[in-house]
Write a protein that holds these residues in place. Structure first.
Motif, PDB file in Angstrom:
ATOM      1  N   ASP A 191      22.073 -15.075 -49.476  1.00 47.10           N
ATOM      2  CA  ASP A 191      20.967 -15.846 -48.910  1.00 47.10           C
ATOM      3  C   ASP A 191      21.001 -17.240 -49.515  1.00 47.10           C
ATOM      4  OD1 ASP A 191      18.562 -16.928 -48.116  1.00 47.10           O
ATOM      5  OD2 ASP A 191      17.325 -15.231 -48.740  1.00 47.10           O
ATOM      6  N   PHE A 192      21.212 -18.250 -48.663  1.00 46.22           N
ATOM      7  CA  PHE A 192      21.272 -19.623 -49.147  1.00 46.22           C
ATOM      8  C   PHE A 192      19.899 -20.285 -49.211  1.00 46.22           C
ATOM      9  CE2 PHE A 192      25.711 -19.115 -47.681  1.00 46.22           C
ATOM     10  CZ  PHE A 192      26.367 -19.524 -48.835  1.00 46.22           C
ATOM     11  N   VAL A 193      18.848 -19.591 -48.764  1.00 42.13           N
ATOM     12  CA  VAL A 193      17.462 -20.094 -48.789  1.00 42.13           C
ATOM     13  C   VAL A 193      17.307 -21.333 -47.916  1.00 42.13           C
ATOM     14  CG1 VAL A 193      15.524 -20.853 -50.225  1.00 42.13           C
ATOM     15  CG2 VAL A 193      17.119 -19.133 -51.108  1.00 42.13           C
ATOM     16  N   SER A 194      18.203 -22.274 -48.041  1.00 46.07           N
ATOM     17  CA  SER A 194      18.141 -23.547 -47.325  1.00 46.07           C
ATOM     18  C   SER A 194      18.649 -23.424 -45.887  1.00 46.07           C
ATOM     19  CB  SER A 194      18.991 -24.572 -48.082  1.00 46.07           C
ATOM     20  OG  SER A 194      19.186 -25.744 -47.330  1.00 46.07           O
ATOM     21  N   ASP A 195      18.338 -24.451 -45.075  1.00 44.24           N
ATOM     22  CA  ASP A 195      18.939 -24.555 -43.739  1.00 44.24           C
ATOM     23  C   ASP A 195      19.820 -25.803 -43.663  1.00 44.24           C
ATOM     24  OD1 ASP A 195      17.037 -26.558 -43.738  1.00 44.24           O
ATOM     25  OD2 ASP A 195      16.212 -26.079 -41.769  1.00 44.24           O
ATOM     26  N   ALA A 196      20.316 -26.269 -44.816  1.00 46.53           N
ATOM     27  CA  ALA A 196      21.118 -27.494 -44.873  1.00 46.53           C
ATOM     28  C   ALA A 196      22.325 -27.420 -43.943  1.00 46.53           C
ATOM     29  CB  ALA A 196      21.585 -27.742 -46.308  1.00 46.53           C
ATOM     30  N   ALA A 197      22.611 -28.546 -43.294  1.00 42.50           N
ATOM     31  CA  ALA A 197      23.687 -28.587 -42.296  1.00 42.50           C
ATOM     32  C   ALA A 197      25.060 -28.316 -42.908  1.00 42.50           C
ATOM     33  CB  ALA A 197      23.676 -29.941 -41.586  1.00 42.50           C
ATOM     34  N   TRP A 198      25.289 -28.734 -44.179  1.00 51.34           N
ATOM     35  CA  TRP A 198      26.616 -28.565 -44.769  1.00 51.34           C
ATOM     36  C   TRP A 198      27.003 -27.102 -44.929  1.00 51.34           C
ATOM     37  CZ3 TRP A 198      27.075 -25.913 -49.318  1.00 51.34           C
ATOM     38  CH2 TRP A 198      25.941 -25.819 -50.137  1.00 51.34           C
ATOM     39  N   LEU A 199      26.007 -26.195 -44.925  1.00 49.22           N
ATOM     40  CA  LEU A 199      26.305 -24.768 -45.036  1.00 49.22           C
ATOM     41  C   LEU A 199      27.038 -24.230 -43.810  1.00 49.22           C
ATOM     42  CD1 LEU A 199      22.905 -23.580 -46.530  1.00 49.22           C
ATOM     43  CD2 LEU A 199      25.124 -23.507 -47.694  1.00 49.22           C
ATOM     44  N   ASP A 200      26.933 -24.935 -42.686  1.00 52.10           N
ATOM     45  CA  ASP A 200      27.569 -24.457 -41.460  1.00 52.10           C
ATOM     46  C   ASP A 200      29.088 -24.377 -41.583  1.00 52.10           C
ATOM     47  OD1 ASP A 200      25.094 -24.241 -40.262  1.00 52.10           O
ATOM     48  OD2 ASP A 200      25.184 -26.236 -39.362  1.00 52.10           O
ATOM     49  N   LYS A 201      29.659 -25.092 -42.538  1.00 56.45           N
ATOM     50  CA  LYS A 201      31.109 -25.001 -42.745  1.00 56.45           C
ATOM     51  C   LYS A 201      31.530 -23.583 -43.104  1.00 56.45           C
ATOM     52  CE  LYS A 201      31.937 -29.798 -44.122  1.00 56.45           C
ATOM     53  NZ  LYS A 201      32.509 -30.700 -45.167  1.00 56.45           N
ATOM     54  N   TRP A 202      30.598 -22.793 -43.636  1.00 56.10           N
ATOM     55  CA  TRP A 202      30.898 -21.419 -44.043  1.00 56.10           C
ATOM     56  C   TRP A 202      30.586 -20.408 -42.935  1.00 56.10           C
ATOM     57  CZ3 TRP A 202      33.894 -20.580 -47.984  1.00 56.10           C
ATOM     58  CH2 TRP A 202      33.994 -21.563 -48.976  1.00 56.10           C
ATOM     59  N   ARG A 203      30.321 -20.890 -41.736  1.00 60.84           N
ATOM     60  CA  ARG A 203      30.040 -20.026 -40.582  1.00 60.84           C
ATOM     61  C   ARG A 203      28.875 -19.067 -40.901  1.00 60.84           C
ATOM     62  NH1 ARG A 203      32.804 -23.350 -38.184  1.00 60.84           N
ATOM     63  NH2 ARG A 203      34.625 -22.877 -36.896  1.00 60.84           N
ATOM     64  N   VAL A 204      27.797 -19.647 -41.380  1.00 66.27           N
ATOM     65  CA  VAL A 204      26.619 -18.873 -41.770  1.00 66.27           C
ATOM     66  C   VAL A 204      25.832 -18.418 -40.551  1.00 66.27           C
ATOM     67  CG1 VAL A 204      26.366 -19.945 -44.034  1.00 66.27           C
ATOM     68  CG2 VAL A 204      25.335 -21.032 -42.030  1.00 66.27           C
ATOM     69  N   GLU A 205      24.968 -17.427 -40.768  1.00 66.37           N
ATOM     70  CA  GLU A 205      24.001 -16.998 -39.762  1.00 66.37           C
ATOM     71  C   GLU A 205      22.689 -17.746 -40.014  1.00 66.37           C
ATOM     72  OE1 GLU A 205      24.654 -14.892 -37.312  1.00 66.37           O
ATOM     73  OE2 GLU A 205      26.688 -14.470 -38.015  1.00 66.37           O
ATOM     74  N   TYR A 206      21.903 -17.913 -38.948  1.00 61.19           N
ATOM     75  CA  TYR A 206      20.633 -18.642 -39.046  1.00 61.19           C
ATOM     76  C   TYR A 206      19.478 -17.703 -38.749  1.00 61.19           C
ATOM     77  CZ  TYR A 206      17.036 -22.176 -38.083  1.00 61.19           C
ATOM     78  OH  TYR A 206      15.899 -22.931 -38.082  1.00 61.19           O
ATOM     79  N   GLU A 207      18.495 -17.660 -39.651  1.00 62.83           N
ATOM     80  CA  GLU A 207      17.308 -16.815 -39.480  1.00 62.83           C
ATOM     81  C   GLU A 207      16.109 -17.720 -39.216  1.00 62.83           C
ATOM     82  OE1 GLU A 207      15.871 -13.435 -38.933  1.00 62.83           O
ATOM     83  OE2 GLU A 207      16.970 -12.949 -40.766  1.00 62.83           O
ATOM     84  N   PRO A 208      15.621 -17.794 -37.968  1.00 66.30           N
ATOM     85  CA  PRO A 208      14.487 -18.687 -37.680  1.00 66.30           C
ATOM     86  C   PRO A 208      13.183 -18.171 -38.267  1.00 66.30           C
ATOM     87  CG  PRO A 208      15.063 -17.414 -35.726  1.00 66.30           C
ATOM     88  CD  PRO A 208      16.102 -17.090 -36.765  1.00 66.30           C
ATOM     89  N   TRP A 209      12.283 -19.101 -38.568  1.00 73.51           N
ATOM     90  CA  TRP A 209      10.934 -18.772 -39.010  1.00 73.51           C
ATOM     91  C   TRP A 209       9.976 -18.905 -37.833  1.00 73.51           C
ATOM     92  CZ3 TRP A 209      11.579 -22.873 -43.349  1.00 73.51           C
ATOM     93  CH2 TRP A 209      12.314 -22.330 -44.412  1.00 73.51           C
ATOM     94  N   TYR A 210       9.013 -17.989 -37.790  1.00 76.48           N
ATOM     95  CA  TYR A 210       7.984 -18.035 -36.755  1.00 76.48           C
ATOM     96  C   TYR A 210       6.619 -18.251 -37.398  1.00 76.48           C
ATOM     97  CZ  TYR A 210      11.670 -16.302 -33.756  1.00 76.48           C
ATOM     98  OH  TYR A 210      12.850 -16.191 -33.059  1.00 76.48           O
ATOM     99  N   HIS A 211       5.770 -18.977 -36.671  1.00 70.06           N
ATOM    100  CA  HIS A 211       4.424 -19.286 -37.145  1.00 70.06           C
ATOM    101  C   HIS A 211       3.432 -18.776 -36.101  1.00 70.06           C
ATOM    102  CE1 HIS A 211       5.838 -22.252 -40.269  1.00 70.06           C
ATOM    103  NE2 HIS A 211       6.924 -22.086 -39.522  1.00 70.06           N
ATOM    104  N   CYS A 212       2.460 -18.013 -36.558  1.00 70.37           N
ATOM    105  CA  CYS A 212       1.457 -17.452 -35.656  1.00 70.37           C
ATOM    106  C   CYS A 212       0.068 -17.816 -36.155  1.00 70.37           C
ATOM    107  CB  CYS A 212       1.605 -15.935 -35.576  1.00 70.37           C
ATOM    108  SG  CYS A 212       0.411 -15.151 -34.466  1.00 70.37           S
ATOM    109  N   TYR A 213      -0.757 -18.371 -35.262  1.00 71.00           N
ATOM    110  CA  TYR A 213      -2.140 -18.698 -35.578  1.00 71.00           C
ATOM    111  C   TYR A 213      -3.051 -17.693 -34.876  1.00 71.00           C
ATOM    112  CZ  TYR A 213      -0.470 -23.288 -37.187  1.00 71.00           C
ATOM    113  OH  TYR A 213       0.165 -24.306 -37.852  1.00 71.00           O
ATOM    114  N   LEU A 214      -3.745 -16.854 -35.647  1.00 68.63           N
ATOM    115  CA  LEU A 214      -4.667 -15.874 -35.082  1.00 68.63           C
ATOM    116  C   LEU A 214      -6.074 -16.453 -35.105  1.00 68.63           C
ATOM    117  CD1 LEU A 214      -3.433 -12.623 -36.877  1.00 68.63           C
ATOM    118  CD2 LEU A 214      -2.760 -13.499 -34.636  1.00 68.63           C
TER     119      LEU A 214
END
Length: 384
Positions: free
Chosen positions: A325-348
């Motif tokens: 887990d790289f924690v970050s979404d920094a663009a340079w990590l894409d060189k390692w063919r990483v997977e991306y986990e999106p965050w969702y925001h919900c307002y109840l």
């Protein structure tokens, strides 16, 4: 305890009183940021003060605590209008909560999470000083919070995807991982390693909490991480030179607290001189990259990437590890063919008036959404 089955305890003392319940609920949940020692240290160092958190303990009919929902109360803008919000802790970013790769709350299971969330919303609606909405932010699709919010809020626009974090599977041979990389990047790694070898003896290694030299290596890591472009003469964002000490104090506490998951320092030396150092954590089947630093005078040798290559190879060789887990979404990590986990925001919605207004505003496209080109004019310029 209220009629909804919700008991509220406050601050760090309240968290300490709920420790037995928290640890029982997370016993089989190895997400590092939900482990009690990590969460406790996070609250000890957040810039807004951990004693402002209200822990909502939901008990079932037998009186057993089946979920704990930690909330803080703050004003947040929704389409530039300020609302009083109840916010799940770590839903928003600061220099400490940013080290959590997403957000959730401890619970016994999805059914208990839904019942707890309904009970917490009902409890908030009876409060004399009502919040307008309850924000569950930075949650992922596989989280209990996401599942519970999906059941509680049935509107078609209940979630907004904003940001995310990157990770990579190491549950495979390193040769397979490296095969997926671009040819250009692989050539670059080989070339810079050959060039680095011409300088002298190149060594990779690691130091873990408990090793005799851990404190020395950790202090060296801090010096390297705060050098170069992140140093006092650059952005000033390095841990040692940052205007606020919250993140440095937090990571230092994690590094030295014995009941926190295994903390690791991985390093790269040339002729005995450390030129790159990285702070990592191991929890369950995951290895987590917190901070990465290198001496900028060696930048042309890509010491950061070479050290990551070494850590990934070591991780692939370890049968107990499944993901990094790289924690970050920094663009340079894409060189390692990483997977991306999106965050969702919900307002109840909580209050009738404020909650309804917030819901209506959330239906209005954001500024970024207005920038999407018209479908019938694919070549048209985006509006300013």
């Amino acid at each position: 305890m209220s009629a909804s089955g919700v008991e509220v305890v406050h601050g760090l003392s309240g968290l300490a009183s709920a420790r037995e319940h928290w640890e029982r609920l997370t016993r089989h949940d190895h997400r590092y940021w939900l482990q009690f020692p990590y969460f406790e240290e996070m609250l000890c160092h957040v810039p807004w003060g951990g004693d402002s958190v209200a822990f909502h303990l939901w008990r079932d009919a037998t009186g057993c605590v089946q979920a704990i929902v930690p909330l803080r109360f703050q004003r947040l803008p929704i389409r530039r209008v300020s609302f009083k919000c109840a916010v799940l802790v770590a839903s928003t970013f600061d220099e400490v909560t940013c080290q959590s790769s997403s957000c959730d709350f401890p619970c016994a299971g999805p059914a208990e999470a839904e019942r707890a969330l309904r009970a917490v919303v009902a409890h908030l609606r009876r409060a004399p000083d009502k919040s307008s909405v309850l924000l569950l932010g930075r949650v992922t699709r596989h989280s209990a919070a996401y599942a519970a919010a999906s059941a509680v809020e049935t509107s078609t626009r209940r979630f907004a995807a904003v940001g995310g974090s990157k990770w990579i599977s190491v549950d495979r041979p390193f040769t397979e991982l490296k095969k997926a990389l671009s040819g250009k990047f692989k050539i670059s790694l080989r070339s810079t390693r050959r060039n680095l070898d011409t300088l002298g003896l190149v060594e990779f290694g690691s130091t873990v909490r408990g090793d005799a030299d851990f404190d020395r290596v950790f202090d060296e890591f801090l010096q390297i991480e705060a050098s170069g472009w992140k140093g006092a003469h650059g952005t000033g964002t390095g841990l040692l030179v940052n205007a606020t000490s919250n993140q440095r104090d937090f990571l230092t506490a994690l590094a030295r607290r014995s009941d926190v998951s295994t903390m690791e320092l991985h390093w790269l030396t040339v002729n005995g001189e450390c030129i790159a150092s990285q702070l990592w954590m191991r929890e369950g089947t995951c290895r987590v990259a917190f901070k990465i630093g290198y001496r900028e005078e060696y930048a042309r040798y890509q010491p950061g990437h070479l050290l990551i290559e070494h850590v990934l190879a070591d991780s692939c060789a370890d049968a107990t590890l499944k993901n990094v887990d790289f924690v970050s979404d920094a663009a340079w990590l894409d060189k390692w063919r990483v997977e991306y986990e999106p965050w969702y925001h919900c307002y109840l919605p909580v209050s009738r008036v404020g909650g309804t207004l917030a819901s209506q505003l959330l239906r209005v496209p954001s500024r970024d959404q207005w920038r999407i080109p018209f479908s019938g004019a694919a070549n048209a310029k985006r509006p300013d």
